[in-house]
Design an enzyme around this catalytic site. Structure first.
Site, PDB file in Angstrom:
ATOM      1  N   HIS A 137       0.827  -1.202   0.000  1.00  0.00           N
ATOM      2  CA  HIS A 137       0.000   0.000   0.000  1.00  0.00           C
ATOM      3  C   HIS A 137       0.869   1.264   0.000  1.00  0.00           C
ATOM      4  CE1 HIS A 137      -3.786  -2.239   1.629  1.00  0.00           C
ATOM      5  NE2 HIS A 137      -3.755  -2.194   0.317  1.00  0.00           N
ATOM      6  N   GLU A 164      -5.644  -8.054   3.770  1.00  0.00           N
ATOM      7  CA  GLU A 164      -5.103  -9.142   4.578  1.00  0.00           C
ATOM      8  C   GLU A 164      -6.219  -9.921   5.264  1.00  0.00           C
ATOM      9  OE1 GLU A 164      -2.537  -9.913   8.637  1.00  0.00           O
ATOM     10  OE2 GLU A 164      -2.049  -8.112   7.471  1.00  0.00           O
ATOM     11  N   THR A 170      -1.934  -8.830  11.060  1.00  0.00           N
ATOM     12  CA  THR A 170      -0.546  -8.558  11.464  1.00  0.00           C
ATOM     13  C   THR A 170      -0.235  -7.077  11.652  1.00  0.00           C
ATOM     14  OG1 THR A 170       0.260  -8.461   9.173  1.00  0.00           O
ATOM     15  CG2 THR A 170       0.258 -10.629  10.249  1.00  0.00           C
ATOM     16  N   CYS A 195       2.951  -8.302  13.519  1.00  0.00           N
ATOM     17  CA  CYS A 195       4.308  -8.565  13.046  1.00  0.00           C
ATOM     18  C   CYS A 195       5.327  -7.666  13.756  1.00  0.00           C
ATOM     19  CB  CYS A 195       4.400  -8.407  11.530  1.00  0.00           C
ATOM     20  SG  CYS A 195       4.528  -6.721  10.939  1.00  0.00           S
ATOM     21  N   SER A 210      -2.826   0.047   6.696  1.00  0.00           N
ATOM     22  CA  SER A 210      -3.257  -0.173   8.082  1.00  0.00           C
ATOM     23  C   SER A 210      -2.166   0.189   9.069  1.00  0.00           C
ATOM     24  CB  SER A 210      -3.662  -1.638   8.271  1.00  0.00           C
ATOM     25  OG  SER A 210      -3.982  -1.908   9.622  1.00  0.00           O
ATOM     26  N   ASN A 211      -0.932  -0.259   8.828  1.00  0.00           N
ATOM     27  CA  ASN A 211       0.116  -0.008   9.819  1.00  0.00           C
ATOM     28  C   ASN A 211       0.449   1.475   9.913  1.00  0.00           C
ATOM     29  OD1 ASN A 211       3.070   0.479   8.585  1.00  0.00           O
ATOM     30  ND2 ASN A 211       1.942  -0.855   7.191  1.00  0.00           N
TER      31      ASN A 211
END
Length: 326
Positions: free
Chosen positions: A58, A143, A182, A212, A241-242
């Site tokens: 992304h 995911e 994750t 993760c 997302s992260n």
């Protein structure tokens, strides 16, 4: 903390010097590195075009760079013509996707992050043991779609919050397992898992957490700098997302935070009347964008850079067979 590194301001600067704390680790993780390399090696091996189902990672800059090399990004396997190779993104895909590719005789390369694949295997094992799986994640994220698609419909229930846990009414509370996406907020996920364990004491979970290492490390790094900053800038995509979690982490510590994709997204007003700025990058953002954002800040105010290191990363993942020598 490393020794400060001054950046020469643009001519005519009269504003007070701005201290910039740069989080480390930041940016690319091993799974992202591997996925991008897979597309590059596929292009070398097969020649252009190589199709990629969904954004490989992304980040618009990364996707555009691969497009320039001959990659074509599509959302559905139906958009891939016969006789050309296709790469599946780092986020993972439902089992139906490679099955369909095989039926069509397509050459496909799976760039799913190995840490996501690990969650897929955990889901299969829990299902084989007769357990219903509660999956903690964000609805609609690739995911999550890929992980839910590893098992038959109804074998997993998605929860996004503690409130969702309160509403759960499984057929057999004694036969439950939980797994997580994750790239979640470490703190939010801890609360959701605690709620699951409180409501369902017999629920089983993975031996180690599914979030993760890169997601955890980047959140820890933001926590380390946010309390020292007047504002934080996170470099990443709005569908990452992260990266979104990094913004939330800073804001929960009371520090205003902004998600930007490029240096051109910097609003000079953000830099008024502040003494310290924090900068970090999500796991899909290349270091070149970090430098671009720092340069954009330095064009507004003279800056002095300081790198704050909270962890060292040396993780690498093997490439799929057939690409190592491409």
């Amino acid at each position: 903390m490393n020794a400060p590194h001054p950046t020469t301001p643009a001519p005519g600067h009269e504003a007070a010097e701005l201290k910039v704390l740069i989080a480390a680790p930041r940016g690319f993780c091993a799974g992202v590195d591997r996925a991008i390399r897979i597309v590059e090696l596929a292009l070398q091996k097969y020649g252009a075009p190589v199709y990629v189902r969904h954004e490989i990672v992304h980040n618009r800059y990364v996707v555009d760079s691969l497009k320039a090399q001959g990659a074509i990004f599509v959302e559905s396997l139906d958009q891939v013509p016969d006789g050309v190779p296709v790469v599946f993104s780092a986020h993972g895909v439902p089992k139906a996707v490679p099955a369909k590719a095989e039926l069509r005789g397509l050459d496909y390369i799976d760039a799913t992050c190995p840490l996501v694949s690990k969650v897929h295997r955990q889901a299969e094992r829990a299902h084989e043991a007769g357990r219903h799986i509660v999956f903690v994640g964000h609805a609609g994220h690739p995911e999550v779609v890929g992980t839910l698609g590893q098992l038959p419909d109804g074998a997993m229930t998605l929860v996004e919050s503690v409130d969702d846990v309160a509403a759960l009414a499984p057929a057999d509370p004694a036969m439950l397992s939980y797994l997580t996406q994750t790239t979640l907020s470490v703190d939010d996920t801890r609360d959701i898992i605690a709620a699951l364990q409180h409501k369902f004491p017999a629920i089983s979970g993975p031996r180690g957490e599914d979030i993760c290492y890169a997601t955890s490390n980047r959140q820890d790094a933001v926590k380390a700098i946010a309390s020292q900053c007047d504002r934080v800038i996170v470099i990443g995509a709005p569908n990452s997302s992260n990266s979104l979690r990094l913004v939330e982490v800073a804001e929960r510590l009371g520090t205003p935070a902004h998600l930007v994709q490029r240096g051109s997204d910097i609003d000079p007003d953000w830099l008024d009347d502040i003494a310290t700025l924090g900068i970090t990058a999500g796991a899909s953002a290349p270091e070149t964008l970090v430098r671009e954002v720092i340069d954009a800040v330095a064009a507004v105010r003279p800056i002095i850079e300081d790198i704050v290191v909270t962890a060292e990363e040396n993780m690498t993942f093997k490439l799929p067979r057939g690409l190592e020598a491409a």
